[in-house]
Design a protein around this motif. Structure first.
Motif, PDB file in Angstrom:
ATOM      1  N   SER A  34       9.939  -4.942   0.003  1.00 44.51           N
ATOM      2  CA  SER A  34      10.726  -3.850   0.562  1.00 44.51           C
ATOM      3  C   SER A  34      10.815  -2.750  -0.478  1.00 44.51           C
ATOM      4  O   SER A  34      11.271  -2.981  -1.585  1.00 44.51           O
ATOM      5  CB  SER A  34      12.122  -4.346   0.906  1.00 44.51           C
ATOM      6  N   LEU A  35      10.373  -1.565  -0.151  1.00 45.58           N
ATOM      7  CA  LEU A  35      10.291  -0.480  -1.133  1.00 45.58           C
ATOM      8  C   LEU A  35      10.937   0.762  -0.554  1.00 45.58           C
ATOM      9  O   LEU A  35      10.554   1.227   0.500  1.00 45.58           O
ATOM     10  CB  LEU A  35       8.819  -0.192  -1.455  1.00 45.58           C
ATOM     11  N   PRO A  36      11.925   1.337  -1.225  1.00 50.45           N
ATOM     12  CA  PRO A  36      12.547   2.561  -0.728  1.00 50.45           C
ATOM     13  C   PRO A  36      11.644   3.765  -0.937  1.00 50.45           C
ATOM     14  O   PRO A  36      10.616   3.674  -1.604  1.00 50.45           O
ATOM     15  CB  PRO A  36      13.804   2.677  -1.584  1.00 50.45           C
ATOM     16  N   GLU A 279       3.131  13.388   4.290  1.00 55.74           N
ATOM     17  CA  GLU A 279       2.568  13.971   5.507  1.00 55.74           C
ATOM     18  C   GLU A 279       2.023  12.886   6.428  1.00 55.74           C
ATOM     19  O   GLU A 279       2.245  12.915   7.647  1.00 55.74           O
ATOM     20  CB  GLU A 279       1.473  14.966   5.140  1.00 55.74           C
ATOM     21  N   MET A 280       1.324  11.903   5.858  1.00 52.89           N
ATOM     22  CA  MET A 280       0.817  10.789   6.664  1.00 52.89           C
ATOM     23  C   MET A 280       1.959   9.980   7.257  1.00 52.89           C
ATOM     24  O   MET A 280       1.976   9.660   8.456  1.00 52.89           O
ATOM     25  CB  MET A 280      -0.096   9.894   5.814  1.00 52.89           C
ATOM     26  N   GLY A 281       2.928   9.624   6.414  1.00 52.10           N
ATOM     27  CA  GLY A 281       4.010   8.777   6.882  1.00 52.10           C
ATOM     28  C   GLY A 281       4.880   9.439   7.931  1.00 52.10           C
ATOM     29  O   GLY A 281       5.234   8.824   8.952  1.00 52.10           O
ATOM     30  N   GLU A 282       5.236  10.683   7.708  1.00 53.95           N
ATOM     31  CA  GLU A 282       6.140  11.372   8.615  1.00 53.95           C
ATOM     32  C   GLU A 282       5.473  11.719   9.945  1.00 53.95           C
ATOM     33  O   GLU A 282       6.168  11.970  10.948  1.00 53.95           O
ATOM     34  CB  GLU A 282       6.665  12.638   7.944  1.00 53.95           C
ATOM     35  N   ALA A 316      -3.867   4.111   0.433  1.00 54.96           N
ATOM     36  CA  ALA A 316      -3.483   2.783   0.893  1.00 54.96           C
ATOM     37  C   ALA A 316      -2.320   2.923   1.863  1.00 54.96           C
ATOM     38  O   ALA A 316      -1.495   3.827   1.737  1.00 54.96           O
ATOM     39  CB  ALA A 316      -3.087   1.889  -0.281  1.00 54.96           C
ATOM     40  N   ARG A 317      -2.260   1.997   2.829  1.00 56.67           N
ATOM     41  CA  ARG A 317      -1.124   1.927   3.745  1.00 56.67           C
ATOM     42  C   ARG A 317      -0.767   0.463   3.954  1.00 56.67           C
ATOM     43  O   ARG A 317      -1.639  -0.381   4.150  1.00 56.67           O
ATOM     44  CB  ARG A 317      -1.461   2.568   5.095  1.00 56.67           C
ATOM     45  N   VAL A 318       0.512   0.161   3.874  1.00 53.68           N
ATOM     46  CA  VAL A 318       0.993  -1.201   4.078  1.00 53.68           C
ATOM     47  C   VAL A 318       2.097  -1.164   5.110  1.00 53.68           C
ATOM     48  O   VAL A 318       2.985  -0.301   5.047  1.00 53.68           O
ATOM     49  CB  VAL A 318       1.539  -1.804   2.764  1.00 53.68           C
ATOM     50  N   ASP A 319       2.064  -2.089   6.078  1.00 51.18           N
ATOM     51  CA  ASP A 319       3.114  -2.093   7.091  1.00 51.18           C
ATOM     52  C   ASP A 319       4.046  -3.286   6.923  1.00 51.18           C
ATOM     53  O   ASP A 319       3.761  -4.243   6.217  1.00 51.18           O
ATOM     54  CB  ASP A 319       2.523  -2.070   8.502  1.00 51.18           C
ATOM     55  N   LYS A 320       5.204  -3.207   7.558  1.00 54.82           N
ATOM     56  CA  LYS A 320       6.218  -4.258   7.591  1.00 54.82           C
ATOM     57  C   LYS A 320       6.652  -4.679   6.193  1.00 54.82           C
ATOM     58  O   LYS A 320       6.755  -5.869   5.880  1.00 54.82           O
ATOM     59  CB  LYS A 320       5.719  -5.471   8.389  1.00 54.82           C
ATOM     60  N   ILE A 321       6.902  -3.726   5.323  1.00 55.16           N
ATOM     61  CA  ILE A 321       7.354  -4.065   3.977  1.00 55.16           C
ATOM     62  C   ILE A 321       8.773  -4.612   4.072  1.00 55.16           C
ATOM     63  O   ILE A 321       9.636  -4.056   4.718  1.00 55.16           O
ATOM     64  CB  ILE A 321       7.272  -2.847   3.031  1.00 55.16           C
ATOM     65  N   GLY A 363      10.869   2.410   4.813  1.00 58.53           N
ATOM     66  CA  GLY A 363      11.456   1.085   4.845  1.00 58.53           C
ATOM     67  C   GLY A 363      10.636   0.090   5.638  1.00 58.53           C
ATOM     68  O   GLY A 363      10.865  -1.128   5.561  1.00 58.53           O
ATOM     69  N   ASN A 364       9.678   0.573   6.428  1.00 58.41           N
ATOM     70  CA  ASN A 364       8.787  -0.305   7.193  1.00 58.41           C
ATOM     71  C   ASN A 364       7.335  -0.108   6.774  1.00 58.41           C
ATOM     72  O   ASN A 364       6.608  -1.059   6.542  1.00 58.41           O
ATOM     73  CB  ASN A 364       8.942  -0.041   8.685  1.00 58.41           C
ATOM     74  N   TRP A 365       6.924   1.163   6.649  1.00 61.04           N
ATOM     75  CA  TRP A 365       5.574   1.496   6.207  1.00 61.04           C
ATOM     76  C   TRP A 365       5.616   2.093   4.805  1.00 61.04           C
ATOM     77  O   TRP A 365       6.532   2.839   4.461  1.00 61.04           O
ATOM     78  CB  TRP A 365       4.940   2.529   7.134  1.00 61.04           C
ATOM     79  N   LEU A 366       4.590   1.776   4.023  1.00 67.31           N
ATOM     80  CA  LEU A 366       4.393   2.404   2.721  1.00 67.31           C
ATOM     81  C   LEU A 366       3.051   3.129   2.736  1.00 67.31           C
ATOM     82  O   LEU A 366       2.020   2.529   3.063  1.00 67.31           O
ATOM     83  CB  LEU A 366       4.380   1.368   1.594  1.00 67.31           C
ATOM     84  N   TYR A 367       3.055   4.407   2.411  1.00 67.16           N
ATOM     85  CA  TYR A 367       1.829   5.198   2.234  1.00 67.16           C
ATOM     86  C   TYR A 367       1.701   5.532   0.757  1.00 67.16           C
ATOM     87  O   TYR A 367       2.692   5.870   0.104  1.00 67.16           O
ATOM     88  CB  TYR A 367       1.886   6.476   3.068  1.00 67.16           C
ATOM     89  N   PHE A 368       0.467   5.474   0.265  1.00 66.96           N
ATOM     90  CA  PHE A 368       0.238   5.537  -1.179  1.00 66.96           C
ATOM     91  C   PHE A 368      -1.038   6.306  -1.457  1.00 66.96           C
ATOM     92  O   PHE A 368      -2.041   6.139  -0.748  1.00 66.96           O
ATOM     93  CB  PHE A 368       0.129   4.102  -1.698  1.00 66.96           C
ATOM     94  N   GLU A 369      -1.022   7.186  -2.457  1.00 69.52           N
ATOM     95  CA  GLU A 369      -2.232   7.902  -2.855  1.00 69.52           C
ATOM     96  C   GLU A 369      -2.354   7.930  -4.369  1.00 69.52           C
ATOM     97  O   GLU A 369      -1.377   8.210  -5.072  1.00 69.52           O
ATOM     98  CB  GLU A 369      -2.257   9.336  -2.341  1.00 69.52           C
TER      99      GLU A 369
END
Length: 375
Positions: A34-36, A279-282, A316-321, A363-369
């Motif tokens: 879980s990552l804020p 931008e991707m997450g929102e 990278a994208r991770v779901d259900k963190i 809180g559910n998806w993490l987007y990373f660059e």
């Protein structure tokens, strides 16, 4: 490491002014926590006192400590950031930061009561912050080492020694102290003194290193003590948190293993990466081609306009963190990149000199660059 549970989508791209290549890679399993939302903050502005710190990586901390009256420069207006610091000088800095001079003489046989720093050495000794040597001396004119500086600051903060976070810990009495300093942000893995594979702790600590370690410890122990400052000769600098520092160190360890120079953190690339992750997450998409800001080639024009000649990114994208350790997540993402030849080629590209890292999470998806560049 926690076993793989969820999917990581990974895409690599690199781009120059004249050409770019696009390679998509299949899904790969990954575990995560879980990552804020992680936001990189911009420092404010202030003035400088010294004429020779514009190129120092520690000029922010030097300026803050000088403004607080904890350190001083020389009559010619210089600070001399690469000069060594004696044990007596460091004792004075520590006491000026956290205590008051003592009227009692120190018990070390080589520190007389009329010695200029005796009151500071005595106060630090009474507080239990400094130790002498088995022969009863303090050796006040000896250069203070990085290990000694970090050990004193850990004692003041009440921090415990930590396990070494990397493979092949160096042989040093201070390995646990150095690990503690890493965990608490006194050491930053992208700064030029750091090498996790070398016994750097027993080297003399120069004036800019002492300023950096002491200033960061002060901010940990006495939050809000300093106003924010803008460093000389640079745009406002992105202040990194431990997550970005952790990833940057992993990248530079991989590069060191194959004989490549380390990458330097770049505020412009970090801002670019963070804004695109958001931008991707929102807007709930995952691609180098944005329905809002266009293709990577179009987005990169802003970087070219700021002097970059070659840029690239890993996404990278991770779901259900939800339930896993933050470092386990970041280490898993990094390992996944290194296990993909295309992502690995980006991390180990000898042309890169700069990097910025951006995160976004709801809180559910993490987007990373990871955004790489060269000027």
């Amino acid at each position: 490491m926690v076993g793989a549970k969820q999917a990581l989508n990974r895409i690599f791209i690199s781009l120059s002014r004249t050409a770019y290549k696009f390679l998509a890679v299949a899904l790969i399993g990954i575990s995560f926590c879980s990552l804020p939302v992680i936001r990189l903050q911009i420092l404010g502005q202030s003035s400088l006192k010294f004429s020779d710190i514009a190129s120092s990586w520690a000029q922010e901390e030097i300026t803050k400590l000088a403004q607080a009256g904890i350190i001083a420069g020389y009559p010619d207006g210089t600070f001399r950031p690469q000069d060594p610091v004696t044990r007596a000088e460091f004792a004075k800095m520590v006491v000026a930061s956290f205590a008051s001079p003592s009227e009692s003489p120190p018990s070390f046989k080589d520190v007389t009561q009329d010695f200029w720093a005796s009151r500071y050495i005595s106060a630090a000794q009474v507080m239990g912050w400094i130790n002498g040597f088995p022969d009863g001396t303090f050796r006040p004119q000896d250069p203070v080492t990085r290990a000694q500086v970090l050990a004193v600051l850990a004692r003041i903060a009440g921090w415990k020694e930590e396990a070494w976070p990397y493979q092949n810990p160096p042989s040093s009495w201070a390995t646990g102290i150095v690990a503690c300093a890493l965990k608490n942000g006194l050491i930053r893995a992208w700064e030029p003194y750091w090498n996790s594979q070398l016994p750097f702790a027993d080297f003399p600590c120069d004036r800019q290193e002492v300023a950096a370690f002491l200033g960061r410890a002060l901010e940990k122990i006495r939050p809000g003590i300093f106003p924010a400052v803008e460093v000389q000769g640079q745009a406002a600098t992105v202040s990194l948190d431990e997550k970005a520092a952790f990833l940057l160190d992993l990248i530079n360890q991989e590069r060191a293993r194959v004989g490549l120079n380390p990458l330097t953190w770049d505020s412009t690339l970090a801002d670019f990466a963070e804004k695109y992750a958001a931008e991707m997450g929102e807007n709930s998409f995952f691609s180098h081609n944005s329905p809002i800001s266009g293709s990577f080639q179009e987005r990169a024009r802003k970087l070219f306009d700021q002097g970059f000649t070659f840029v690239g990114e890993n996404l990278a994208r991770v779901d259900k963190i939800n339930a896993f350790d933050t470092e386990a997540l970041l280490f898993s993402i990094h390992n996944s990149f290194m296990n993909s030849s295309t992502h690995r080629d980006n991390i180990l590209n000898p042309n890169w000199t700069l990097v910025g890292i951006g995160f976004w999470s709801d809180g559910n998806w993490l987007y990373f660059e990871e955004c790489f560049g060269t000027k």
